[in-house]
Design a protein around this motif. Structure first.
Motif, PDB file in Angstrom:
ATOM      1  N   PRO A 174       0.833  -1.210   0.000  1.00 41.36           N
ATOM      2  CA  PRO A 174       0.000   0.000   0.000  1.00 41.36           C
ATOM      3  C   PRO A 174       0.865   1.256   0.000  1.00 41.36           C
ATOM      4  CG  PRO A 174      -0.770  -1.588   1.635  1.00 41.36           C
ATOM      5  CD  PRO A 174       0.567  -2.063   1.161  1.00 41.36           C
ATOM      6  N   ALA A 175       0.352   2.313  -0.579  1.00 41.18           N
ATOM      7  CA  ALA A 175       1.124   3.556  -0.696  1.00 41.18           C
ATOM      8  C   ALA A 175       1.380   4.202   0.659  1.00 41.18           C
ATOM      9  CB  ALA A 175       0.399   4.533  -1.622  1.00 41.18           C
ATOM     10  N   ASP A 176       0.544   3.920   1.646  1.00 42.64           N
ATOM     11  CA  ASP A 176       0.734   4.477   2.983  1.00 42.64           C
ATOM     12  C   ASP A 176       1.186   3.398   3.956  1.00 42.64           C
ATOM     13  OD1 ASP A 176      -1.648   3.092   2.915  1.00 42.64           O
ATOM     14  OD2 ASP A 176      -2.761   4.529   4.139  1.00 42.64           O
ATOM     15  N   VAL A 177       2.068   2.527   3.507  1.00 45.46           N
ATOM     16  CA  VAL A 177       2.515   1.400   4.311  1.00 45.46           C
ATOM     17  C   VAL A 177       3.213   1.855   5.591  1.00 45.46           C
ATOM     18  CG1 VAL A 177       4.747   1.165   3.134  1.00 45.46           C
ATOM     19  CG2 VAL A 177       3.649  -0.857   4.144  1.00 45.46           C
TER      20      VAL A 177
ATOM     21  N   LEU B  48       6.240  -5.858   9.656  1.00 39.19           N
ATOM     22  CA  LEU B  48       7.065  -4.798   9.079  1.00 39.19           C
ATOM     23  C   LEU B  48       6.316  -3.480   8.985  1.00 39.19           C
ATOM     24  CD1 LEU B  48       8.783  -6.887   6.258  1.00 39.19           C
ATOM     25  CD2 LEU B  48       9.610  -6.423   8.581  1.00 39.19           C
ATOM     26  N   SER B  49       4.998  -3.554   8.937  1.00 42.92           N
ATOM     27  CA  SER B  49       4.168  -2.349   8.875  1.00 42.92           C
ATOM     28  C   SER B  49       3.104  -2.445   9.950  1.00 42.92           C
ATOM     29  CB  SER B  49       3.511  -2.220   7.494  1.00 42.92           C
ATOM     30  OG  SER B  49       2.497  -1.229   7.503  1.00 42.92           O
ATOM     31  N   ARG B  50       3.054  -1.448  10.831  1.00 41.85           N
ATOM     32  CA  ARG B  50       2.039  -1.449  11.892  1.00 41.85           C
ATOM     33  C   ARG B  50       0.643  -1.184  11.305  1.00 41.85           C
ATOM     34  NH1 ARG B  50       4.971  -0.060  16.768  1.00 41.85           N
ATOM     35  NH2 ARG B  50       6.793  -1.451  16.723  1.00 41.85           N
ATOM     36  N   ALA B  51       0.585  -0.410  10.232  1.00 39.49           N
ATOM     37  CA  ALA B  51      -0.710  -0.106   9.614  1.00 39.49           C
ATOM     38  C   ALA B  51      -1.256  -1.297   8.842  1.00 39.49           C
ATOM     39  CB  ALA B  51      -0.579   1.101   8.685  1.00 39.49           C
ATOM     40  N   TYR B  52      -0.352  -2.106   8.294  1.00 43.78           N
ATOM     41  CA  TYR B  52      -0.744  -3.266   7.500  1.00 43.78           C
ATOM     42  C   TYR B  52       0.072  -4.473   7.959  1.00 43.78           C
ATOM     43  CZ  TYR B  52      -2.749   0.307   4.438  1.00 43.78           C
ATOM     44  OH  TYR B  52      -3.459   1.367   3.927  1.00 43.78           O
TER      45      TYR B  52
ATOM     46  N   GLY C  62      10.444  -3.177  10.305  1.00 44.52           N
ATOM     47  CA  GLY C  62      10.449  -3.660  11.678  1.00 44.52           C
ATOM     48  C   GLY C  62      11.461  -2.925  12.531  1.00 44.52           C
ATOM     49  N   VAL C  63      12.673  -2.732  11.995  1.00 43.42           N
ATOM     50  CA  VAL C  63      13.715  -1.998  12.725  1.00 43.42           C
ATOM     51  C   VAL C  63      13.290  -0.555  12.933  1.00 43.42           C
ATOM     52  CG1 VAL C  63      16.150  -1.388  12.782  1.00 43.42           C
ATOM     53  CG2 VAL C  63      15.444  -3.503  11.666  1.00 43.42           C
ATOM     54  N   ALA C  64      12.722   0.061  11.895  1.00 50.38           N
ATOM     55  CA  ALA C  64      12.322   1.466  11.985  1.00 50.38           C
ATOM     56  C   ALA C  64      11.252   1.671  13.053  1.00 50.38           C
ATOM     57  CB  ALA C  64      11.815   1.949  10.627  1.00 50.38           C
ATOM     58  N   HIS C  65      10.218   0.838  13.050  1.00 46.48           N
ATOM     59  CA  HIS C  65       9.168   0.952  14.063  1.00 46.48           C
ATOM     60  C   HIS C  65       9.734   0.759  15.472  1.00 46.48           C
ATOM     61  CE1 HIS C  65       5.480   1.511  11.816  1.00 46.48           C
ATOM     62  NE2 HIS C  65       5.767   0.517  10.997  1.00 46.48           N
ATOM     63  N   ALA C  66      10.635  -0.215  15.625  1.00 45.10           N
ATOM     64  CA  ALA C  66      11.214  -0.485  16.941  1.00 45.10           C
ATOM     65  C   ALA C  66      12.034   0.693  17.444  1.00 45.10           C
ATOM     66  CB  ALA C  66      12.069  -1.747  16.882  1.00 45.10           C
ATOM     67  N   LEU C  67      12.701   1.409  16.552  1.00 47.22           N
ATOM     68  CA  LEU C  67      13.475   2.581  16.962  1.00 47.22           C
ATOM     69  C   LEU C  67      12.563   3.762  17.297  1.00 47.22           C
ATOM     70  CD1 LEU C  67      16.537   2.366  14.562  1.00 47.22           C
ATOM     71  CD2 LEU C  67      16.574   2.268  17.067  1.00 47.22           C
ATOM     72  N   VAL C  68      11.466   3.907  16.578  1.00 49.53           N
ATOM     73  CA  VAL C  68      10.502   4.958  16.923  1.00 49.53           C
ATOM     74  C   VAL C  68       9.918   4.678  18.305  1.00 49.53           C
ATOM     75  CG1 VAL C  68       8.276   5.986  16.330  1.00 49.53           C
ATOM     76  CG2 VAL C  68       9.960   5.553  14.539  1.00 49.53           C
ATOM     77  N   ASP C  69       9.671   3.408  18.602  1.00 49.28           N
ATOM     78  CA  ASP C  69       9.198   3.042  19.941  1.00 49.28           C
ATOM     79  C   ASP C  69      10.166   3.500  21.014  1.00 49.28           C
ATOM     80  OD1 ASP C  69       7.003   1.805  18.826  1.00 49.28           O
ATOM     81  OD2 ASP C  69       7.831  -0.220  18.978  1.00 49.28           O
ATOM     82  N   ARG C  70      11.441   3.594  20.662  1.00 49.04           N
ATOM     83  CA  ARG C  70      12.485   4.007  21.603  1.00 49.04           C
ATOM     84  C   ARG C  70      12.743   5.507  21.561  1.00 49.04           C
ATOM     85  NH1 ARG C  70      13.147  -1.172  20.110  1.00 49.04           N
ATOM     86  NH2 ARG C  70      14.269  -2.651  21.471  1.00 49.04           N
ATOM     87  N   GLY C  71      11.929   6.241  20.797  1.00 48.91           N
ATOM     88  CA  GLY C  71      12.027   7.697  20.787  1.00 48.91           C
ATOM     89  C   GLY C  71      12.830   8.282  19.644  1.00 48.91           C
TER      90      GLY C  71
END
Length: 412
Positions: free
Chosen positions: A80-83, A286-290, A125-134
């Motif tokens: 999806p375009a907004d993955v 890999l995508s929280r939205a999808y 997955g790595v990107a989301h996990a780092l955002v979780d860490r601020g």
């Protein structure tokens, strides 16, 4: 061979290069078949009509797929375009670039560069996990992948990719490169690791740290198969036939078994090793939205729907930062910079993290071989390197993303 009927010659060549004769054929047999490419070239105009278009940009599914489908159909796409959050399309002289950026604006910054086959979803997955860490993260699709267009008249080498990194950075609403930006951590995976190392060799002052995940760039010449050398040598065969052969192989999907460690690298191995096993693909998010999105289906969709993907893949194999013989000078330049920084007085030292390059790999990676990478990277970087190995293969950033994110965050 010269007495064969033209179409019989064509069919034998296609079958050979597509892997039908992948058993114990000798190099001489391969040379005999490819030598007939002169005859094959005479057939190319009728069998594969030449594309006379002077089109300099091959557009992504953003232009060819999305306009013709509904919003509900868009959400069901394999990509999806907004993955990811913070999606934007950046206009450039090389075509549109898809960039994603999200996370706290004042958090430590991490820029990701993905591999040769999979778009930036592989590092989600790595990107989301780092955002979780601020952290503040940025990902983008390399030219010819995902929703980024592909310049058709330029080689996909480290010059083009370094330019694309700078274009992505300058498109941000916040500063990533200014004096008050705090610098950023550059993280590259596979081909993206080679791209990141080359970029860092020219712009080390922009970086707070450099993390390379199973990086290309130091792959030994002896690792490349004889067949692949001929297949990807520009001028050996008509480009339209070669593009057809590569498309056919990519559409076939991953091999049923990983590449044995004693087998030389070919294009099929590059495709296979970036794809996780079906079991891993079913469990990774890999995508929280999808959360249903997975790499194998994304790559298959990309092959069939991105007009520039096959060109980008072929060009990256030819010109990209993959082989040691082409990239040693970049790595050694970076090593020289780090050595100089380590010897400078502390008050004058603008450190790249701890003045080390951090290389993370899988113990079972059959493309980036541990026994070759460790001595080569150590020598090229003048010893300014730290290694971390996981019990995994080449695909580990998409399956062990929490562990990778923890390692990166500790650097920040």
């Amino acid at each position: 061979m010269a007495t064969m009927a033209p179409m019989a010659l064509y069919n034998q060549t296609v079958d050979f290069l597509s892997g039908a004769f992948s058993n114990n054929q000798t190099h001489l047999q391969f040379l005999a078949v490819t030598g007939a490419s002169f005859t094959l070239g005479l057939l190319a105009r009728s069998v594969f009509p030449r594309n006379e278009s002077s089109q300099s940009v091959l557009v992504s599914p953003r232009s060819t797929v999305l306009p013709g489908i509904s919003e509900s159909e868009r959400r069901k796409l394999p990509l999806p375009a907004d993955v990811f959050p913070g999606a934007r399309d950046v206009a450039s002289p090389y075509g549109s670039i898809r960039v994603y950026e999200w996370g706290p604006e004042d958090g430590p910054k991490v820029l990701f560069v993905h591999g040769i086959t999979t778009p930036c979803i592989s590092l989600g997955g790595v990107a989301h996990a780092l955002v979780d860490r601020g952290c503040r993260v940025m990902l983008f699709d390399l030219f010819g992948r995902g929703y980024s267009d592909c310049p058709a008249d330029l080689p996909q080498d480290d010059r083009l990719f370094s330019t694309q990194i700078l274009l992505a950075l300058t498109s941000s609403p916040i500063s990533w490169t200014g004096a008050e930006s705090g610098k950023f951590c550059l993280t590259g995976y596979s081909l993206g690791g080679g791209i990141a190392a080359a970029f860092a060799s020219y712009f080390p002052q922009l970086l707070s740290s450099l993390v390379l995940l199973a990086p290309s760039g130091l792959l030994r010449d002896s690792q490349i198969s004889f067949q692949s050398r001929l297949l990807y040598s520009k001028g050996l065969m008509p480009e339209n036939i070669l593009a057809y052969l590569v498309t056919r192989r990519l559409k076939a999907g991953p091999l049923t078994t990983p590449k044995p460690k004693n087998k030389k690298l070919n294009a099929a191995d590059v495709l296979t090793e970036e794809l996780p096993s079906q079991r891993a693909a079913a469990t990774q998010v890999l995508s929280r939205a999808y959360p249903h999105i997975n790499i194998p289906s994304t790559v298959a969709w990309q092959v069939n729907n991105h007009t520039g993907f096959v060109h980008a893949f072929m060009s990256s194999m030819r010109y990209g930062p993959i082989l040691r013989e082409r990239q040693w000078n970049r790595w050694s330049r970076l090593g020289g910079y780090l050595t100089a920084q380590n010897s400078a007085p502390s008050s004058e030292n603008e450190k790249l993290a701890d003045n080390k390059v951090h290389i993370l790999c899988g113990n079972n990676d059959s493309i980036i071989v541990k026994s070759e990478l460790v001595p080569d990277a150590t020598a090229a970087l003048g010893g300014n390197v730290v290694f971390k190995f996981y019990e995994a293969g080449h695909e580990f950033p998409s399956t062990k993303y929490e562990e990778v994110a923890s390692y990166i965050f500790d650097l920040l």
